[in-house]
Every structure is written in C-alpha cells, then in structure tokens.
Scaffold this motif. Sequence first.
Motif, PDB file in Angstrom:
ATOM      1  N   ILE A  92       0.839  -1.198   0.000  1.00 38.52           N
ATOM      2  CA  ILE A  92       0.000   0.000   0.000  1.00 38.52           C
ATOM      3  C   ILE A  92       0.875   1.250   0.000  1.00 38.52           C
ATOM      4  N   VAL A  93       1.922   1.252   0.808  1.00 41.31           N
ATOM      5  CA  VAL A  93       2.846   2.385   0.839  1.00 41.31           C
ATOM      6  C   VAL A  93       3.478   2.583  -0.537  1.00 41.31           C
TER       7      VAL A  93
ATOM      8  N   LEU B 270       2.199   1.701  -3.451  1.00 40.08           N
ATOM      9  CA  LEU B 270       1.174   2.225  -4.362  1.00 40.08           C
ATOM     10  C   LEU B 270       0.944   3.720  -4.127  1.00 40.08           C
ATOM     11  N   VAL B 271       0.941   4.147  -2.874  1.00 42.63           N
ATOM     12  CA  VAL B 271       0.768   5.576  -2.575  1.00 42.63           C
ATOM     13  C   VAL B 271       1.950   6.364  -3.140  1.00 42.63           C
ATOM     14  N   ALA B 272       3.158   5.864  -2.943  1.00 46.29           N
ATOM     15  CA  ALA B 272       4.345   6.547  -3.481  1.00 46.29           C
ATOM     16  C   ALA B 272       4.285   6.605  -5.007  1.00 46.29           C
ATOM     17  N   LEU B 273       3.878   5.514  -5.631  1.00 48.64           N
ATOM     18  CA  LEU B 273       3.750   5.480  -7.082  1.00 48.64           C
ATOM     19  C   LEU B 273       2.700   6.484  -7.552  1.00 48.64           C
ATOM     20  N   TRP B 274       1.573   6.560  -6.843  1.00 50.79           N
ATOM     21  CA  TRP B 274       0.521   7.520  -7.160  1.00 50.79           C
ATOM     22  C   TRP B 274       1.061   8.951  -7.102  1.00 50.79           C
ATOM     23  N   MET B 275       1.797   9.248  -6.054  1.00 52.41           N
ATOM     24  CA  MET B 275       2.342  10.593  -5.900  1.00 52.41           C
ATOM     25  C   MET B 275       3.376  10.903  -6.985  1.00 52.41           C
ATOM     26  N   LEU B 276       4.182   9.904  -7.354  1.00 48.58           N
ATOM     27  CA  LEU B 276       5.154  10.103  -8.426  1.00 48.58           C
ATOM     28  C   LEU B 276       4.459  10.314  -9.767  1.00 48.58           C
ATOM     29  N   LEU B 277       3.387   9.554 -10.016  1.00 46.70           N
ATOM     30  CA  LEU B 277       2.666   9.709 -11.277  1.00 46.70           C
ATOM     31  C   LEU B 277       2.055  11.101 -11.408  1.00 46.70           C
ATOM     32  N   TRP B 278       1.547  11.637 -10.318  1.00 51.22           N
ATOM     33  CA  TRP B 278       0.951  12.964 -10.345  1.00 51.22           C
ATOM     34  C   TRP B 278       2.005  14.056 -10.212  1.00 51.22           C
ATOM     35  N   GLY B 279       3.191  13.687  -9.795  1.00 47.62           N
ATOM     36  CA  GLY B 279       4.259  14.670  -9.648  1.00 47.62           C
ATOM     37  C   GLY B 279       4.005  15.653  -8.522  1.00 47.62           C
TER      38      GLY B 279
ATOM     39  N   THR C  40       1.865  16.262  -1.958  1.00 41.90           N
ATOM     40  CA  THR C  40       1.013  17.098  -1.118  1.00 41.90           C
ATOM     41  C   THR C  40       0.134  16.196  -0.261  1.00 41.90           C
ATOM     42  N   VAL C  41      -0.523  16.801   0.706  1.00 41.23           N
ATOM     43  CA  VAL C  41      -1.441  16.049   1.563  1.00 41.23           C
ATOM     44  C   VAL C  41      -2.582  15.479   0.727  1.00 41.23           C
ATOM     45  N   LEU C  42      -3.076  16.257  -0.241  1.00 44.46           N
ATOM     46  CA  LEU C  42      -4.164  15.795  -1.094  1.00 44.46           C
ATOM     47  C   LEU C  42      -3.754  14.570  -1.910  1.00 44.46           C
ATOM     48  N   SER C  43      -2.555  14.606  -2.500  1.00 45.59           N
ATOM     49  CA  SER C  43      -2.114  13.441  -3.277  1.00 45.59           C
ATOM     50  C   SER C  43      -1.849  12.243  -2.374  1.00 45.59           C
ATOM     51  N   LEU C  44      -1.411  12.486  -1.146  1.00 51.01           N
ATOM     52  CA  LEU C  44      -1.218  11.397  -0.184  1.00 51.01           C
ATOM     53  C   LEU C  44      -2.559  10.744   0.155  1.00 51.01           C
ATOM     54  N   VAL C  45      -3.564  11.554   0.441  1.00 48.05           N
ATOM     55  CA  VAL C  45      -4.885  11.021   0.812  1.00 48.05           C
ATOM     56  C   VAL C  45      -5.524  10.306  -0.375  1.00 48.05           C
ATOM     57  N   THR C  46      -5.488  10.921  -1.562  1.00 47.25           N
ATOM     58  CA  THR C  46      -6.087  10.262  -2.734  1.00 47.25           C
ATOM     59  C   THR C  46      -5.313   8.998  -3.094  1.00 47.25           C
ATOM     60  N   GLY C  47      -3.991   9.025  -2.957  1.00 49.36           N
ATOM     61  CA  GLY C  47      -3.205   7.820  -3.216  1.00 49.36           C
ATOM     62  C   GLY C  47      -3.552   6.705  -2.253  1.00 49.36           C
ATOM     63  N   LEU C  48      -3.758   7.056  -0.991  1.00 54.21           N
ATOM     64  CA  LEU C  48      -4.154   6.063   0.007  1.00 54.21           C
ATOM     65  C   LEU C  48      -5.521   5.475  -0.339  1.00 54.21           C
ATOM     66  N   LEU C  49      -6.458   6.328  -0.727  1.00 49.78           N
ATOM     67  CA  LEU C  49      -7.791   5.845  -1.106  1.00 49.78           C
ATOM     68  C   LEU C  49      -7.733   4.945  -2.336  1.00 49.78           C
ATOM     69  N   VAL C  50      -6.972   5.353  -3.329  1.00 50.07           N
ATOM     70  CA  VAL C  50      -6.843   4.546  -4.547  1.00 50.07           C
ATOM     71  C   VAL C  50      -6.169   3.211  -4.234  1.00 50.07           C
ATOM     72  N   SER C  51      -5.114   3.231  -3.425  1.00 50.88           N
ATOM     73  CA  SER C  51      -4.422   1.974  -3.114  1.00 50.88           C
ATOM     74  C   SER C  51      -5.311   1.033  -2.312  1.00 50.88           C
TER      75      SER C  51
ATOM     76  N   PHE D 186      -8.576   0.995  -2.479  1.00 47.97           N
ATOM     77  CA  PHE D 186      -9.563   0.554  -3.459  1.00 47.97           C
ATOM     78  C   PHE D 186      -9.002  -0.576  -4.319  1.00 47.97           C
ATOM     79  N   VAL D 187      -7.796  -0.376  -4.834  1.00 53.21           N
ATOM     80  CA  VAL D 187      -7.173  -1.390  -5.703  1.00 53.21           C
ATOM     81  C   VAL D 187      -6.957  -2.695  -4.952  1.00 53.21           C
ATOM     82  N   THR D 188      -6.439  -2.624  -3.739  1.00 51.83           N
ATOM     83  CA  THR D 188      -6.145  -3.864  -3.000  1.00 51.83           C
ATOM     84  C   THR D 188      -7.396  -4.563  -2.507  1.00 51.83           C
ATOM     85  N   ARG D 189      -8.496  -3.824  -2.302  1.00 54.18           N
ATOM     86  CA  ARG D 189      -9.739  -4.449  -1.816  1.00 54.18           C
ATOM     87  C   ARG D 189     -10.638  -4.918  -2.954  1.00 54.18           C
ATOM     88  N   VAL D 190     -10.771  -4.123  -4.015  1.00 56.54           N
ATOM     89  CA  VAL D 190     -11.707  -4.453  -5.094  1.00 56.54           C
ATOM     90  C   VAL D 190     -11.140  -5.505  -6.033  1.00 56.54           C
TER      91      VAL D 190
END
Length: 192
Positions: A19-20, A22-31, A34-45, A47-51
């Motif tokens: 999960i960590v 995936l969050v780091a990858l999310w933040m790198l992809l968005w460049g 920020t706190v917003l990218s951290l929170v959205t990355g956590l939510l996306v990760s 979501f991906v691991t559960r769904v």
Amino acid sequence: MSPERQSVMTQVWRQMPFIVWLVALWMLLWGQFTVLSLVTGLLVSLFVTRVFRLPPVELSGRVNLWYGLVFLATFVGSLVRGSLLVAWQVLNPSRYPGTAIIAVPLRTDDDLIMTHVGVTASLIPGSLVVEADRDRRILYLHVIGVSSDEDVRLQREAVQRWESRIVHAVGSRAQLEQIRAAGTRRPGGTPS
C-alpha cells in the motif's frame, strides 16, 4: 477484538508495504507530494487492493539496510557499466556482439524474489528477461555481448549474484539458508 476483525487487520498489516508503494507510485505519477495526493493515493491503493483482490504479497518481514545499500550501489554501477558496454558495442561496427538466450536457474522458491531478480536483470542494459518458468524457477534471458560458453556462464552467475543480493536485503531467513546452501554448489546444481 473478534477473530475475523483480527484476521482483516493482520492482512492489512501484511499488505502495508504494498500500500505504501502504491501511494508513493501515485504521488510520483501525479508529480505532487502534497497532503491531497497522499490522501487520494491512500484511497486509490485501498480501493485497488480491496476491489481487485490481488493475491497477498507475502513479505519476509526482514529488511537489511546494509545489504539494501549494497544492492543499490551495485545496481547503479551495473547500470552505468551496462550502458557504456552497449554503447561501445553499437559504436564498434567491426565487432558483432554475439547474442544468446540463456537459462538461469534460481536458488530460491519465491515469486517475489523471482520478480525482483527478473526486473533487475531486465533493467541492466544488455539483458532482457524473455520468459520465466515459475514451476522450475528458471529465468530465460536474451543477452547481448555473448560469444562463448564462458560468457554464458558469467552472465548466469551475475544474475544469481543479483538473486543473492536481493535475498540478503529482503529475503527470509529460510531463503538466506537456501542461498548459503547453494553457495557450496556450482550453478548447475552439482557439488563443488
């Protein structure tokens, strides 16, 4: 705490490094870091691991920072060396760099280690994994700059050294024992 809830918590804890990542990858992809990218990355990760119900990544729970640094330094050195070697082979038209498909038997039986070794071998210029035989633990690599059986042997041993470095950095104690036991054998599996 109920056993079911404890089981879910244990599963989430085991997935935490994934999960960590995936969050780091999310933040790198968005460049954005920020706190917003951290929170959205956590939510996306989550979501991906559960769904998508990916199989759980079983980590050894062991990380050796020293061997991790050794791996990283060696990897960077191999990237530079491989780049220079491939560039020289391209710029030297008088010598055709031989190619080969080689089989590299791995000594550990772990999908994650096999994946790490395959990715590492493919990232170094001059070699590319073309197939992975999971059941027999063999990576097949296309390699350039091979002109003899000795070159094939050296390339095979180089990939097995990557496996050893990765196991020393993040492998389990059982995998370390497998590597140590195989160290007393030749790469073909026969005792020295």
